[in-house]
Design a protein around this motif. Structure first.
Motif, PDB file in Angstrom:
ATOM      1  N   ASN A 285       0.859  -1.184   0.000  1.00 26.66           N
ATOM      2  CA  ASN A 285       0.000   0.000   0.000  1.00 26.66           C
ATOM      3  C   ASN A 285       0.897   1.236   0.000  1.00 26.66           C
ATOM      4  O   ASN A 285       2.096   1.121  -0.270  1.00 26.66           O
ATOM      5  CB  ASN A 285      -0.958  -0.006   1.211  1.00 26.66           C
ATOM      6  CG  ASN A 285      -0.212  -0.239   2.532  1.00 26.66           C
ATOM      7  OD1 ASN A 285       0.853   0.329   2.760  1.00 26.66           O
ATOM      8  ND2 ASN A 285      -0.774  -1.096   3.371  1.00 26.66           N
TER       9      ASN A 285
ATOM     10  N   ARG B   1     -10.729  -7.149   1.849  1.00 23.50           N
ATOM     11  CA  ARG B   1      -9.308  -6.822   1.935  1.00 23.50           C
ATOM     12  C   ARG B   1      -8.566  -7.900   2.720  1.00 23.50           C
ATOM     13  O   ARG B   1      -9.153  -8.846   3.229  1.00 23.50           O
ATOM     14  CB  ARG B   1      -9.129  -5.455   2.596  1.00 23.50           C
ATOM     15  CG  ARG B   1      -9.719  -4.303   1.772  1.00 23.50           C
ATOM     16  CD  ARG B   1      -9.511  -2.958   2.428  1.00 23.50           C
ATOM     17  NE  ARG B   1     -10.297  -2.852   3.663  1.00 23.50           N
ATOM     18  CZ  ARG B   1     -10.216  -1.805   4.503  1.00 23.50           C
ATOM     19  NH1 ARG B   1      -9.382  -0.816   4.242  1.00 23.50           N
ATOM     20  NH2 ARG B   1     -10.955  -1.774   5.582  1.00 23.50           N
TER      21      ARG B   1
ATOM     22  N   SER C  43      -5.512  -3.714  -0.259  1.00 25.59           N
ATOM     23  CA  SER C  43      -6.838  -3.329  -0.758  1.00 25.59           C
ATOM     24  C   SER C  43      -7.415  -4.451  -1.610  1.00 25.59           C
ATOM     25  O   SER C  43      -6.688  -5.295  -2.139  1.00 25.59           O
ATOM     26  CB  SER C  43      -6.736  -2.044  -1.593  1.00 25.59           C
ATOM     27  OG  SER C  43      -6.040  -2.295  -2.802  1.00 25.59           O
ATOM     28  N   ARG C  44      -8.728  -4.461  -1.753  1.00 28.27           N
ATOM     29  CA  ARG C  44      -9.368  -5.519  -2.542  1.00 28.27           C
ATOM     30  C   ARG C  44      -8.923  -5.466  -3.992  1.00 28.27           C
ATOM     31  O   ARG C  44      -8.894  -6.490  -4.680  1.00 28.27           O
ATOM     32  CB  ARG C  44     -10.881  -5.417  -2.434  1.00 28.27           C
ATOM     33  CG  ARG C  44     -11.488  -4.147  -2.995  1.00 28.27           C
ATOM     34  CD  ARG C  44     -12.992  -4.179  -2.828  1.00 28.27           C
ATOM     35  NE  ARG C  44     -13.623  -2.952  -3.336  1.00 28.27           N
ATOM     36  CZ  ARG C  44     -14.929  -2.727  -3.311  1.00 28.27           C
ATOM     37  NH1 ARG C  44     -15.728  -3.642  -2.794  1.00 28.27           N
ATOM     38  NH2 ARG C  44     -15.427  -1.610  -3.791  1.00 28.27           N
TER      39      ARG C  44
END
Length: 269
Positions: A216, A236, A252-253
């Motif tokens: 991320n 997630r 994150s998805r």
């Protein structure tokens, strides 16, 4: 139809690309035991021979290709890139490298030598199920994988941390994760932490992608230090490392698929 005859509509035209005579004989024997309707259209031994054959036989009806990966004059990937084929390919190889996992994910099967009858049966079943729907998307995925394998592998870099009047070098191999907070970038190892003058983007560009993943905006993680990942709300993931981190590492998805694929890559470093 008389007993012992084969329905011509079931005939499967196959190309074999293999440079080992013994392996070739064994493969043909097993294929015919499982699928006696098979017709071996050509048996090719090298990248050079295969390229020439396909160029001379563009109108030949072919249903399936069996291909070794490492041939005497190069990798068989070069063949399929040159001929731009949309044909399904079952790869055979003695080397269980990380790329084979990608073939599996992309719907292109592979068999490890020596080829086992049950594994070949499964591969042919898979081929028959997708025979009428082999798509341009699968060809694109193969081409992307070829390009990925052609890219030079990045070396594991050394970073320098400035501590008072000292310059302290350390290898990225020892880094559990790189972390940024309040515009300060820190390399966290199992022993200590190092503050760096580089941005996380600059660090990411120096790291080998098969070993490090940009989780991320705050974290780059190293694969060998990943212990597990657990489901988190809104599809997630939370990733846990062997070393405690300042914050939760949340995938994150949108990046979950890329993370799973990265985690499944095999590296021979």
């Amino acid at each position: 139809m008389c007993e012992g005859t084969i329905d011509k509509s079931l005939i499967m035209n196959v190309i074999l690309i293999e440079d080992e005579a013994i392996a070739l004989r064994k493969l043909k024997k097993v294929i015919l035991e499982i699928a006696p309707e098979t017709v071996f259209v050509a048996e090719l031994e090298s990248v050079y021979d295969a390229k020439n054959w396909f160029q001379r036989n563009v109108n030949q009806q072919i249903d399936l290709i069996f291909s070794d990966i490492q041939l005497s004059d190069g990798l068989s990937f070069e063949i399929f890139e040159a001929i731009n084929t949309q044909l399904p390919i079952i790869f055979t190889t003695a080397y269980d490298e990380y790329a084979l996992r990608a073939f599996k994910l992309n719907g292109i099967d592979y068999l490890l030598k020596p080829v086992q009858k049950d594994e070949l049966q499964n591969a042919l079943n898979k081929f028959k199920q997708t025979r009428t729907s082999y798509s341009n998307q699968q060809l694109l995925q193969l081409q992307q994988l070829i390009q990925q394998m052609k890219q030079p592998v990045k070396a594991i870099p050394t970073f320098i941390s400035y501590v008072k009047d000292q310059l302290i070098p350390f290898s990225a191999d020892s880094v559990v994760c790189f972390y940024t907070s309040n515009q300060i970038v820190t390399a966290i190892t199992e022993q200590r932490e190092f503050v760096l003058n580089e941005t996380l983007e600059e660090i990411e560009n120096r790291l080998p992608a098969e070993l490090f993943f940009r989780a991320n905006r705050q974290f780059i993680i190293q694969k060998k230090f990943v212990t597990n990942a657990e489901l988190y709300f809104n599809n997630r993931l939370i990733v846990h490392l062997k070393q405690k981190t300042p914050e939760k590492i949340i995938i994150s998805r949108e990046k979950v698929g890329a993370f799973k694929e990265w985690l499944s890559w095999f590296s021979n470093r």
